[in-house]
Design a protein around this motif. Structure first.
Motif, PDB file in Angstrom:
ATOM      1  N   CYS A  43       0.857  -1.188   0.000  1.00  0.00           N
ATOM      2  CA  CYS A  43       0.000   0.000   0.000  1.00  0.00           C
ATOM      3  C   CYS A  43       0.896   1.242   0.000  1.00  0.00           C
ATOM      4  CB  CYS A  43      -0.886  -0.014   1.242  1.00  0.00           C
ATOM      5  SG  CYS A  43      -1.956   1.419   1.373  1.00  0.00           S
ATOM      6  N   MET A  44       0.662   2.142  -0.966  1.00  0.00           N
ATOM      7  CA  MET A  44       1.539   3.319  -1.064  1.00  0.00           C
ATOM      8  C   MET A  44       1.321   4.314   0.078  1.00  0.00           C
ATOM      9  SD  MET A  44       0.078   5.646  -4.180  1.00  0.00           S
ATOM     10  CE  MET A  44      -0.228   4.388  -5.381  1.00  0.00           C
ATOM     11  N   THR A  45       0.168   4.230   0.753  1.00  0.00           N
ATOM     12  CA  THR A  45      -0.069   5.154   1.863  1.00  0.00           C
ATOM     13  C   THR A  45       0.099   4.481   3.225  1.00  0.00           C
ATOM     14  OG1 THR A  45      -2.430   4.725   1.596  1.00  0.00           O
ATOM     15  CG2 THR A  45      -1.580   6.755   0.625  1.00  0.00           C
ATOM     16  N   GLY A  55      -0.546  -3.279   8.541  1.00  0.00           N
ATOM     17  CA  GLY A  55      -0.464  -4.694   8.158  1.00  0.00           C
ATOM     18  C   GLY A  55      -0.196  -4.962   6.688  1.00  0.00           C
ATOM     19  N   ALA A  56      -0.096  -3.897   5.866  1.00  0.00           N
ATOM     20  CA  ALA A  56      -0.046  -4.120   4.422  1.00  0.00           C
ATOM     21  C   ALA A  56       1.193  -4.903   3.994  1.00  0.00           C
ATOM     22  CB  ALA A  56      -0.097  -2.788   3.681  1.00  0.00           C
ATOM     23  N   SER A 109      -4.548  -0.506 -10.656  1.00  0.00           N
ATOM     24  CA  SER A 109      -5.227  -1.370  -9.681  1.00  0.00           C
ATOM     25  C   SER A 109      -6.529  -1.922 -10.252  1.00  0.00           C
ATOM     26  CB  SER A 109      -5.515  -0.589  -8.394  1.00  0.00           C
ATOM     27  OG  SER A 109      -4.314  -0.272  -7.742  1.00  0.00           O
ATOM     28  N   PHE A 111       1.231   3.686 -10.010  1.00  0.00           N
ATOM     29  CA  PHE A 111       0.780   4.924  -9.348  1.00  0.00           C
ATOM     30  C   PHE A 111      -0.585   5.368  -9.872  1.00  0.00           C
ATOM     31  CE2 PHE A 111       0.619   8.903  -7.160  1.00  0.00           C
ATOM     32  CZ  PHE A 111       1.528   8.805  -6.135  1.00  0.00           C
ATOM     33  N   THR A 112      -1.145   4.650 -10.802  1.00  0.00           N
ATOM     34  CA  THR A 112      -2.447   5.079 -11.320  1.00  0.00           C
ATOM     35  C   THR A 112      -3.556   4.176 -10.783  1.00  0.00           C
ATOM     36  OG1 THR A 112      -2.252   3.664 -13.262  1.00  0.00           O
ATOM     37  CG2 THR A 112      -1.428   5.914 -13.470  1.00  0.00           C
ATOM     38  N   VAL A 113      -4.723   4.785 -10.620  1.00  0.00           N
ATOM     39  CA  VAL A 113      -5.898   4.008 -10.231  1.00  0.00           C
ATOM     40  C   VAL A 113      -6.159   2.928 -11.289  1.00  0.00           C
ATOM     41  CG1 VAL A 113      -8.399   4.153  -9.895  1.00  0.00           C
ATOM     42  CG2 VAL A 113      -6.918   5.893  -8.909  1.00  0.00           C
ATOM     43  N   TRP A 165      -3.618  21.793  -2.180  1.00  0.00           N
ATOM     44  CA  TRP A 165      -2.768  20.658  -1.826  1.00  0.00           C
ATOM     45  C   TRP A 165      -1.380  20.895  -2.399  1.00  0.00           C
ATOM     46  CZ3 TRP A 165      -0.972  16.506  -5.207  1.00  0.00           C
ATOM     47  CH2 TRP A 165      -0.459  15.410  -4.517  1.00  0.00           C
ATOM     48  N   ILE A 179       5.322   6.141  -0.483  1.00  0.00           N
ATOM     49  CA  ILE A 179       4.498   6.694  -1.553  1.00  0.00           C
ATOM     50  C   ILE A 179       5.030   6.370  -2.950  1.00  0.00           C
ATOM     51  CG2 ILE A 179       5.592   8.975  -1.323  1.00  0.00           C
ATOM     52  CD1 ILE A 179       1.934   8.368  -2.238  1.00  0.00           C
ATOM     53  N   GLY A 187      -3.811  -4.742  -7.150  1.00  0.00           N
ATOM     54  CA  GLY A 187      -3.214  -3.509  -6.626  1.00  0.00           C
ATOM     55  C   GLY A 187      -1.999  -3.080  -7.424  1.00  0.00           C
ATOM     56  N   GLN A 188      -1.088  -2.380  -6.752  1.00  0.00           N
ATOM     57  CA  GLN A 188       0.037  -1.717  -7.417  1.00  0.00           C
ATOM     58  C   GLN A 188       1.273  -2.601  -7.560  1.00  0.00           C
ATOM     59  OE1 GLN A 188       0.197   1.863  -8.382  1.00  0.00           O
ATOM     60  NE2 GLN A 188      -1.963   1.340  -8.448  1.00  0.00           N
TER      61      GLN A 188
HETATM   62  C1  LIG Z   1      -1.357  11.856  -2.661  1.00  0.00           C
HETATM   63  C2  LIG Z   1      -1.746  10.900  -3.751  1.00  0.00           C
HETATM   64  C3  LIG Z   1      -2.082  11.359  -5.015  1.00  0.00           C
HETATM   65  C4  LIG Z   1      -2.460  10.464  -6.011  1.00  0.00           C
HETATM   66  N1  LIG Z   1      -2.824  10.943  -7.246  1.00  0.00           N
HETATM   67  C5  LIG Z   1      -3.247  10.090  -8.198  1.00  0.00           C
HETATM   68  C6  LIG Z   1      -3.699  10.570  -9.467  1.00  0.00           C
HETATM   69  O1  LIG Z   1      -3.733  11.780  -9.713  1.00  0.00           O
HETATM   70  N2  LIG Z   1      -4.103   9.661 -10.406  1.00  0.00           N
HETATM   71  C7  LIG Z   1      -4.101   8.322 -10.153  1.00  0.00           C
HETATM   72  O2  LIG Z   1      -4.505   7.535 -11.019  1.00  0.00           O
HETATM   73  N3  LIG Z   1      -3.676   7.837  -8.955  1.00  0.00           N
HETATM   74  C8  LIG Z   1      -3.257   8.682  -7.982  1.00  0.00           C
HETATM   75  N4  LIG Z   1      -2.838   8.195  -6.766  1.00  0.00           N
HETATM   76  C9  LIG Z   1      -2.704   6.741  -6.611  1.00  0.00           C
HETATM   77  C10 LIG Z   1      -3.998   6.019  -6.278  1.00  0.00           C
HETATM   78  O3  LIG Z   1      -4.599   6.620  -5.142  1.00  0.00           O
HETATM   79  C11 LIG Z   1      -3.643   4.546  -5.992  1.00  0.00           C
HETATM   80  O4  LIG Z   1      -3.017   3.999  -7.135  1.00  0.00           O
HETATM   81  C12 LIG Z   1      -4.861   3.702  -5.672  1.00  0.00           C
HETATM   82  O5  LIG Z   1      -5.542   4.230  -4.550  1.00  0.00           O
HETATM   83  C13 LIG Z   1      -4.450   2.267  -5.385  1.00  0.00           C
HETATM   84  O6  LIG Z   1      -5.618   1.520  -5.114  1.00  0.00           O
HETATM   85  P1  LIG Z   1      -5.551   0.091  -4.425  1.00  0.00           P
HETATM   86  O7  LIG Z   1      -6.961  -0.325  -4.205  1.00  0.00           O
HETATM   87  O8  LIG Z   1      -4.646  -0.791  -5.208  1.00  0.00           O
HETATM   88  O9  LIG Z   1      -4.805   0.302  -3.044  1.00  0.00           O
HETATM   89  P2  LIG Z   1      -5.122   1.270  -1.816  1.00  0.00           P
HETATM   90  O10 LIG Z   1      -5.971   2.440  -2.240  1.00  0.00           O
HETATM   91  O11 LIG Z   1      -3.789   1.519  -1.194  1.00  0.00           O
HETATM   92  O12 LIG Z   1      -6.043   0.377  -0.887  1.00  0.00           O
HETATM   93  C14 LIG Z   1      -5.543  -0.720  -0.192  1.00  0.00           C
HETATM   94  C15 LIG Z   1      -6.307  -0.780   1.134  1.00  0.00           C
HETATM   95  O13 LIG Z   1      -5.994  -2.000   1.792  1.00  0.00           O
HETATM   96  C16 LIG Z   1      -5.815  -1.733   3.175  1.00  0.00           C
HETATM   97  N5  LIG Z   1      -4.972  -2.797   3.731  1.00  0.00           N
HETATM   98  C17 LIG Z   1      -3.669  -3.016   3.493  1.00  0.00           C
HETATM   99  N6  LIG Z   1      -3.255  -4.097   4.182  1.00  0.00           N
HETATM  100  C18 LIG Z   1      -4.309  -4.573   4.856  1.00  0.00           C
HETATM  101  C19 LIG Z   1      -4.507  -5.685   5.725  1.00  0.00           C
HETATM  102  N7  LIG Z   1      -3.504  -6.519   6.033  1.00  0.00           N
HETATM  103  N8  LIG Z   1      -5.743  -5.881   6.223  1.00  0.00           N
HETATM  104  C20 LIG Z   1      -6.770  -5.051   5.895  1.00  0.00           C
HETATM  105  N9  LIG Z   1      -6.633  -3.985   5.078  1.00  0.00           N
HETATM  106  C21 LIG Z   1      -5.417  -3.754   4.564  1.00  0.00           C
HETATM  107  C22 LIG Z   1      -5.144  -0.374   3.200  1.00  0.00           C
HETATM  108  O14 LIG Z   1      -5.298   0.258   4.454  1.00  0.00           O
HETATM  109  C23 LIG Z   1      -5.902   0.355   2.083  1.00  0.00           C
HETATM  110  O15 LIG Z   1      -7.070   0.991   2.558  1.00  0.00           O
HETATM  111  C24 LIG Z   1      -2.476   9.073  -5.742  1.00  0.00           C
HETATM  112  C25 LIG Z   1      -2.136   8.615  -4.460  1.00  0.00           C
HETATM  113  C26 LIG Z   1      -1.775   9.521  -3.477  1.00  0.00           C
HETATM  114  C27 LIG Z   1      -1.425   8.997  -2.105  1.00  0.00           C
END
Ligand SMILES: Cc1cc2nc3c(=O)[nH]c(=O)nc-3n(C[C@H](O)[C@H](O)[C@H](O)COP(=O)(O)OP(=O)(O)OC[C@H]3O[C@@H](n4cnc5c(N)ncnc54)[C@H](O)[C@@H]3O)c2cc1C
Length: 263
Positions: A11-13, A34-35, A223, A218-220, A124, A180, A207-208
């Motif tokens: 998870c990048m955050t 936990g990620a 995922s 890094f893009t939605v 921001w 990140i 995911g990523q």
């Molecule tokens: C500041 C910022 C700006 C961004 N700008 C852009 C943009 O302009 N355009 C774009 O396309 N993308 C952008 N992104 C990237 C985009 O937000 C991510 O690529 C996307 O959210 C990834 O989705 P995901 O579902 O793969 O993972 P995530 O959104 O990271 O979701 C994973 C979830 O799983 C949870 N998790 C992890 N481990 C566990 C566990 N063991 N048990 C239970 N839960 C768990 C995490 O807490 C999280 O909520 C940006 C990201 C950030 C931080």
């Protein structure tokens, strides 16, 4: 026995922390959530599940810092609109190329949030080099409070006597994100597992940090595409996955890239 498991790897955050106007954000480690441990446990003795350490064990290279600012009037937005000639929401990212922290800010169209009061303005920003000393504030960005980040930003922008009144009523929240840019770490084939590893019948990685050839992390979209691949493959659905956009083969994109390089 018919259950399917879709695992978001990493998870990048993960471990992100917030400061305040008066306190800096703290730098967390991968143990704060936990990620990474989920992926590490799964990948133990199973090289086909990838190598999380490649992405999770280099915080010094994968962190940067963002900040969100809430303002009580339009003075700062007016200043930037006069300075750039761009109405908020039309100009894209705004990078301060001389900033040691390599700061950028983004002024989105206002109101940004549903029910945002008329006199409230939000923007921001981020700095890619939070360990470097500021040009004006004698500290690394990661040690700075929200107030100090605003002082540095406004000095770069030469806000002059507008600085203090704006800061007095502003709320700037620093956010340190240790992982990140972890998905950009140098890697070799096999560091990211396949979305559906060979032989897997009831689970997939999404995911990523799973392998999708030619797609851009890094893009939605990345995922989402991983989830599409996972669902279609495990459920044997005959749906076409939208192809990855190949900007490097698009003449208009190449021309614009060349123009930007020589700007
Ligand atoms: C500041 C910022 C700006 C961004 N700008 C852009 C943009 O302009 N355009 C774009 O396309 N993308 C952008 N992104 C990237 C985009 O937000 C991510 O690529 C996307 O959210 C990834 O989705 P995901 O579902 O793969 O993972 P995530 O959104 O990271 O979701 C994973 C979830 O799983 C949870 N998790 C992890 N481990 C566990 C566990 N063991 N048990 C239970 N839960 C768990 C995490 O807490 C999280 O909520 C940006 C990201 C950030 C931080």
């Amino acid at each position: 026995p018919n259950d399917l498991v879709f695992v978001t790897l990493g998870c990048m955050t993960e471990g992100s922390s917030l400061g305040s106007m008066k306190t800096p954000a703290v730098l967390n480690s991968k143990e704060s959530g936990g990620a990474w441990s989920l992926w590490e446990n799964m990948a133990k003795n199973r090289p086909e599940f990838g190598h999380p350490a490649v992405f999770a064990n280099h915080i010094e290279q994968t962190k940067w810092q963002s900040f969100t600012v809430t303002l009580n009037d339009s003075a700062f937005f007016q200043f930037i609109e006069d300075f750039t000639g761009n109405e908020a929401g039309t100009g894209g990212l705004f990078t301060l190329v001389d900033s040691n922290w390599f700061m950028s800010i983004v002024l989105a169209h206002q109101p940004h949030f549903i029910n945002q009061p008329e006199n409230i303005f939000v923007f921001w920003g981020y700095g890619l080099f939070p360990d470097k000393m500021g040009n004006f504030v004698n500290k690394p960005m990661s040690d700075c409070t929200g107030e100090e980040i605003l002082i540095e930003l406004f000095q770069h922008l030469k806000l002059g006597d507008k600085t203090q009144p704006i800061i007095d009523s502003a709320i700037c929240i620093p956010c340190l994100m240790p992982f990140i840019t972890s998905q950009f770490m140098p890697r070799v084939k096999g560091d990211r597992p396949e979305v559906v590893p060979a032989g897997a019948k009831n689970f997939a990685f999404i995911g990523q940090f799973c392998e999708i050839p030619d797609d851009v992390v890094f893009t939605v979209e990345y995922s989402i595409r991983s989830a599409l691949i996972a669902v279609c493959q495990l459920l044997n659905l005959k749906r076409e996955i939208p192809p990855v956009f190949k900007g490097q083969h698009d003449v208009a994109v190449l021309f614009n890239a060349l123009k930007t390089m020589h700007r």
